[in-house]
Each structure stands twice: as structure tokens, then as C-alpha cells.
Design a protein around this motif. Structure first.
Motif, short mmCIF file in Angstrom:
data_model
loop_
_atom_site.label_atom_id
_atom_site.label_comp_id
_atom_site.label_asym_id
_atom_site.label_seq_id
_atom_site.Cartn_x
_atom_site.Cartn_y
_atom_site.Cartn_z
N ALA A 188 0.83 -1.21 0.00
CA ALA A 188 0.00 0.00 0.00
C ALA A 188 0.87 1.26 0.00
N PHE A 189 1.98 1.21 0.72
CA PHE A 189 2.89 2.35 0.75
C PHE A 189 3.45 2.64 -0.63
N MET A 190 3.79 1.61 -1.39
CA MET A 190 4.32 1.80 -2.74
C MET A 190 3.28 2.42 -3.66
N HIS A 191 2.03 2.01 -3.53
CA HIS A 191 0.96 2.60 -4.34
C HIS A 191 0.81 4.09 -4.03
N MET A 192 0.86 4.44 -2.76
CA MET A 192 0.70 5.84 -2.37
C MET A 192 1.87 6.69 -2.85
N VAL A 193 3.08 6.16 -2.77
CA VAL A 193 4.26 6.89 -3.25
C VAL A 193 4.17 7.11 -4.76
N HIS A 194 3.72 6.08 -5.47
CA HIS A 194 3.57 6.17 -6.92
C HIS A 194 2.60 7.29 -7.30
N GLU A 195 1.45 7.30 -6.65
CA GLU A 195 0.45 8.32 -6.95
C GLU A 195 0.90 9.70 -6.49
N TRP A 196 1.58 9.76 -5.36
CA TRP A 196 2.04 11.05 -4.83
C TRP A 196 3.02 11.71 -5.80
N ARG A 197 3.96 10.96 -6.32
CA ARG A 197 4.93 11.52 -7.26
C ARG A 197 4.25 11.97 -8.55
#
Length: 311
Positions: free
Chosen positions: A115-124
Motif C-alpha cells: 500500500a505504501f508503494m501505491h501511495m508513493v507512486h500516486e504522490w509523485r
């Protein structure tokens, strides 16, 4: 027991229709660690949808439907900068946060790395859109065109920015070389990472909006059209009768592809090749080397500084 958070209201206000999060196992990832809290959403008629209640608290949800995991804006900004400055990986960063809660390993910590990786992807992705000012376009994000999120190179000539607008008519022919755009081909050993995954398993959010905007065939077509336009306008500055600058670039790209194919052929060759296989492979090597030598000779004509690199 433990921390209990109510969303949708100010600290001094009371919610008369609190709705607990699903299974009451909400996880917040912050710079201080990975925390499990009890969280209630506001269920009143005038309340915002759940993911908007989280965003108003500066918590970024891992999903917009029934969110159970969030990362604080502070954490995402912190990791964004840290990943560039310290080159720390997301895996190391997340598990360092998890160890802040339980460094002895005696307690189970919910794994929210995916879930953290998904959020980082969207955040960038959102940061890129913000940097390009896409939020102010009345047509919305979907109106973003190919290459619009690219950060332009400040050293390259950009008319109206770092060189004169309409410099073609204002600069003498003897000084036009100062405004030339030099394009060099260099090795990028990280470029192979682009082919590791696919959109089926790792969906790209801006595949044509940043640097990988066109295919090789489109590049060749654009260079050919540019050369035709220059010939028609009488501004073509080819230094070779048969090889134009655009032809030099497209030939270099083609030679690079042939080198990669040759490497694959060598790697896939059997341990005990036949004489015919050896002859075929050696012929390919010799032919490619001759083409590379001929291309390098023309390259020195357009890029004189390259010859100094060989000495």
C-alpha cells in the motif's frame, strides 16, 4: 484503549453520527512509525466522502474505496526528498519505520509495504502534475499532452527563454553555430529497468507525458520532416553531401539496436557452435564494426569535440 481519531469535525466539535472504519484496524504510516489507531468517519448527511475526509486531514489514502491505510503528507514529502538525496529504497525506508514501533520483533506489525508503494507512486504523479500547473487547466488532467510534464534542459537553446526569439533573422550566418543544438548518444545503463515490468502489473500514470513520449519510428519521422522543412526554407546546414544531421542521428539509433541484437546472438550461441554458425556470427560482427567506423567518421564532422575523447 489507544488513540481514537474522529474525522469530519474540528477538535472542539462533537460528531453525532460517527462511523467506525472497516474492522476498526486503521493504519497510519507517519515519519514516527507505522501506527494502528481507532478511527471514525463522519456519517452525517453533509459529510464529505471518506477519502476526502482523510485528504482534508492531510492523510493520503491507499485507496478511494473503503480506505484502511493512509500515509501522512509529511511522510510522503519526507520520503520524496530522501529518495533523491540519500538514494534510500522504499523497502528500506518502510521497514525502518516499522522497526521504530517494534525493533525487538516481539509484536506483529501489519504489513502495509504494498500500500505504501501505491501511495508513493500516486504522490509523485500528483507532484509532477502540480509542477506543470495541470491543476489550473480548465480541461483537466486528461488534457495533458505528450511531453508536457518534461523538465526542459536549461543548457539547451529555447527561443524566447535563453536565446533570442526569431534568432534566425537577427543573428549573422557566421555566428549561428552558437545556437546549434548538439545531440549526443550516450549509454544509459538504467534504461533497461523500463522493460522490467509492464502496464499489466505496474500501471504507468504518465507514460507519454514525461520523457518516454514517442517510439523510435516516430523520432525518425519527425527528424525527416524537420530536414524537409529546413531544405524548403533554405536553412539546412548539412556538412556532408549524403549524410544530414537527422540521418546521422537515425543511423546511430539503428546501429545501437543492431549492437543489442548482436549481444543477444552472442549470449544465445551454443557452447560448441558449428563452423557455419561461427562464420555467420563473425560476419555480423565485422559488418557492424565497419558501419560503426563509418558512422564515427561522419560524427566527427558534426561533433568535432568527440575526436578529442579518443586521445
Amino acid at each position: 484503549m489507544g488513540l481514537h481519531v474522529q474525522l469530519g469535525h474540528h477538535l472542539s466539535e462533537k460528531c453525532y453520527n460517527p462511523q467506525p472504519s472497516s474492522s476498526d484496524d486503521f493504519v497510519v504510516i507517519d515519519v514516527h512509525g507505522v501506527h494502528e489507531i481507532a478511527l471514525d468517519f463522519c456519517g452525517s448527511a453533509s459529510a464529505q466522502i471518506r477519502y476526502k475526509q482523510l485528504l482534508r486531514t492531510h492523510w493520503y489514502p491507499a485507496t478511494t474505496s473503503d480506505p484502511r491505510t493512509v500515509a501522512t503528507f509529511t511522510l510522503l514529502e519526507h520520503f520524496h526528498v530522501l529518495s533523491f538525496e540519500s538514494k534510500v529504497s522504499a523497502y528500506e525506508f518502510y521497514h525502518s519505520l516499522a522497526r521504530r514501533n517494534n525493533n525487538a520483533g516481539l509484536l506483529d506489525i501489519r504489513d502495509r509495504y504494498s500500500a505504501f508503494m501505491h501511495m508513493v507512486h500516486e504522490w509523485r504523479h500528483l507532484r509532477q502534475l502540480r509542477h506543470a500547473g495541470r491543476g489550473h487547466d480548465s480541461a483537466g488532467v486528461n488534457a495533458t499532452t505528450a511531453g508536457e510534464l518534461v523538465v526542459q534542459c536549461p543548457a539547451c537553446p529555447h527561443p524566447g527563454k535563453n536565446i533570442l526569439q526569431g534568432w534566425e533573422d537577427k543573428v549573422p550566418l557566421s555566428l549561428r553555430w552558437k545556437y546549434a543544438l548538439f545531440i549526443a548518444i550516450d549509454a544509459n545503463f538504467r534504461l533497461k529497468w523500463k522493460a522490467v515490468s509492464s502496464d499489466n502489473v505496474d500501471l504507468s500514470l504518465n507514460s507519454v507525458w514525461v520523457y518516454f513520449v514517442v517510439t523510435q519510428s516516430v523520432v525518425c519521422l519527425q527528424l525527416a520532416e524537420l530536414e524537409a522543412h529546413e531544405l524548403e526554407a533554405g536553412t539546412n546546414v548539412s556538412l556532408h553531401t549524403d549524410i544530414s544531421p537527422s540521418r546521422l542521428i537515425t543511423t546511430g539509433i539503428d546501429l545501437q539496436d543492431q549492437q543489442q541484437c548482436l549481444k543477444l546472438d552472442i549470449a544465445n550461441a551454443s557452447l560448441h557452435p558449428t563452423d557455419k554458425q561461427k562464420t555467420t556470427l563473425q560476419t555480423h560482427i565485422t559488418t557492424l564494426q565497419r558501419r560503426l567506423d563509418a558512422w564515427a567518421h561522419i560524427q566527427e564532422l558534426y561533433m568535432p569535440a568527440v575526436s578529442q575523447l579518443h586521445h
